[in-house]
Scaffold this active site. Structure first.
Site, PDB file in Angstrom:
ATOM      1  N   TYR A 199       0.818  -1.216   0.000  1.00 39.28           N
ATOM      2  CA  TYR A 199       0.000   0.000   0.000  1.00 39.28           C
ATOM      3  C   TYR A 199       0.854   1.269   0.000  1.00 39.28           C
ATOM      4  O   TYR A 199       0.399   2.323  -0.403  1.00 39.28           O
ATOM      5  CB  TYR A 199      -0.912   0.054   1.229  1.00 39.28           C
ATOM      6  CG  TYR A 199      -1.901  -1.084   1.299  1.00 39.28           C
ATOM      7  CD1 TYR A 199      -2.788  -1.313   0.250  1.00 39.28           C
ATOM      8  CD2 TYR A 199      -1.954  -1.927   2.393  1.00 39.28           C
ATOM      9  CE1 TYR A 199      -3.695  -2.348   0.302  1.00 39.28           C
ATOM     10  CE2 TYR A 199      -2.861  -2.966   2.453  1.00 39.28           C
ATOM     11  CZ  TYR A 199      -3.724  -3.179   1.404  1.00 39.28           C
ATOM     12  OH  TYR A 199      -4.618  -4.208   1.455  1.00 39.28           O
ATOM     13  N   LYS A 233       4.448 -15.080   2.579  1.00 40.21           N
ATOM     14  CA  LYS A 233       4.499 -15.815   1.301  1.00 40.21           C
ATOM     15  C   LYS A 233       5.980 -15.966   0.970  1.00 40.21           C
ATOM     16  O   LYS A 233       6.458 -15.569  -0.102  1.00 40.21           O
ATOM     17  CB  LYS A 233       3.719 -15.001   0.242  1.00 40.21           C
ATOM     18  CG  LYS A 233       3.518 -15.691  -1.060  1.00 40.21           C
ATOM     19  CD  LYS A 233       2.439 -16.761  -1.039  1.00 40.21           C
ATOM     20  CE  LYS A 233       2.338 -17.452  -2.379  1.00 40.21           C
ATOM     21  NZ  LYS A 233       1.606 -18.718  -2.344  1.00 40.21           N
ATOM     22  N   ASP A 255      -1.667 -18.522   1.612  1.00 39.99           N
ATOM     23  CA  ASP A 255      -2.724 -19.301   0.948  1.00 39.99           C
ATOM     24  C   ASP A 255      -3.208 -20.423   1.863  1.00 39.99           C
ATOM     25  O   ASP A 255      -4.409 -20.695   1.978  1.00 39.99           O
ATOM     26  CB  ASP A 255      -2.245 -19.841  -0.418  1.00 39.99           C
ATOM     27  CG  ASP A 255      -0.786 -20.276  -0.411  1.00 39.99           C
ATOM     28  OD1 ASP A 255      -0.095 -20.071   0.603  1.00 39.99           O
ATOM     29  OD2 ASP A 255      -0.329 -20.836  -1.425  1.00 39.99           O
TER      30      ASP A 255
END
Ligand code: NAD
Length: 358
Positions: free
Chosen positions: A142, A193, A225
């Site tokens: 962001y 991740k 995930d």
């Protein structure tokens, strides 16, 4: 002891739910011998109407001077077409930046009395779950460089958002998560991740290093995930979920939804000094605003978080949470929680019932 609280009632149902929460704080103050002094601040759509901007410098200064900020919600269809730099949501970003809020804490707990509202099968839920998502708020994709360029493969325009995390930012949020876990079930699951992203490898290395200072807390790592799957497969395995801004944005919404009731969930955003902004996770619910039917519990539980995390008033926070639990156990439901045909109480009645339980 006297505490100054800046109050942003905001838009839509904001004024209705915050009024009930303020009355709960006043009741707690009388019972435990504290004074909560409220200073009302305009922010969001109501500030656009009054001042032409979603957040004034004066509002920022009032919030900075206060011991904490209580916020309802901002926004609504009335302001949907204002230019993006003037949208009501800009007030939230402005307050987060001005107050240096970097740790977003979102508990997702299943209240036993509301288990029927949980979208997951009872055999999976078992004894329920009590998760605290600890999301970093100042870094990640962001806040990296954003832009557009032409594809060098001739594939047209390319949008890019640069994802980055510094070891400083990761360490700061990791310490907060380990400290939270210490007073809970002593387990942190760090979500990243790291099989793909360099950002995540820095994240994982840093969290692992910080963990050495908290040997009493168990640390596990999980890919995002898998975490998204595990939240619906076996939510009871989690205590504190520590994660970055983007993954936290998504996982905290997922964690909220498995409780089945958006009107119940509080949140806290804290800065380094422990001051914070406390707000329900839901929005301004314009579809039910002004009808006296909104559920005030998320805002009332946000006050409990304020007492616990910013003021160190544990017994007082416990008292609010117990009063809410009893209201639910006794079968009181606002319209969003009631099953078809079940009698629902109003926003004010729910506030009164909870204050009565105190
Ligand atoms: P929302 O959370 O306001 O509403 C979603 C649904 O949940 C609606 O049906 C609503 O009636 C219901 N709901 C929400 N809170 C409730 C409560 N306390 N009691 C009973 N029912 C409740 O989300 P939305 O409709 O996507 O957004 C409405 C406005 O709120 C938008 O302008 C959005 O930008 C803004 N918003 C603000 C914040 C914030 O201030 N932090 C957060 C999210 C959305």
């Amino acid at each position: 002891m006297k505490y100054q609280i800046a109050v942003v009632k905001g838009d839509g149902i904001g004024p209705e739910i915050v009024t009930e929460a303020m009355a709960v704080l006043e009741k707690v103050g009388r019972k435990f011998g504290h004074e909560f002094a409220f200073q009302q601040v305009l922010a969001g759509g109501c500030s656009i109407d009054a001042h032409g901007v979603p957040l004034t410098e004066e509002a920022i200064q009032t919030c900075k001077a206060a011991d904490s900020v209580l916020l309802g919600a901002v926004g609504g269809p009335k302001w949907d077409n204002v230019p993006s730099e003037k949208r009501p949501e800009k007030a939230l970003l402005g307050l987060r930046a001005a107050l240096g809020l970097f740790a977003n804490l979102r508990p997702a707990q299943m209240h036993k009395a509301l288990s029927a509202a949980c979208p997951i099968k009872p055999e999976i839920i078992g004894d329920g779950f009590d998760i605290l998502v600890c999301r970093e708020l100042t870094g990640d994709v962001y806040f990296g460089a954003h832009g557009r360029r032409e594809s060098d493969k001739g594939w047209g325009v390319v949008g890019y958002d640069d994802m980055n995390y510094s070891a400083f930012e990761v360490e700061r949020i990791a310490r907060r998560a380990f400290e939270m876990a210490r007073v809970r079930s002593k387990k942190v699951t760090s979500v990243d991740k790291a099989n793909v992203l360099e950002t995540s490898r820095v994240w994982r290395e840093t969290v692992t290093r910080v963990a050495a200072d908290y040997p009493d807390v168990e640390l596990g790592h999980m890919y995002v995930d898998n975490a998204a799957m595990q939240l619906v497969h076996n939510p009871g395995q989690f205590d504190v979920i520590l994660t970055g801004n983007l993954f936290g944005d998504i996982l905290s919404d997922e964690a909220s939804m498995i409780t089945g009731s958006i009107g119940m969930l509080p949140s806290a955003s804290l800065n380094e000094s422990g001051r914070g902004m406390y707000e329900p996770i839901h929005g301004s619910a314009p579809d039910i605003a002004g009808q006296g039917i909104a559920n005030p519990i998320a805002t009332i539980l946000s006050c409990a978080m304020m007492l616990r995390y910013s003021f160190g008033l544990k017994a007082e926070a416990d008292a609010i949470e117990a009063a809410v639990e009893k209201a639910l156990d006794d079968g009181h439901r606002t319209r969003d929680l009631a099953t078809p045909g079940e009698k629902a109480v109003s926003t004010h009645e729910m506030g009164e019932i909870i204050r009565g339980n105190l």
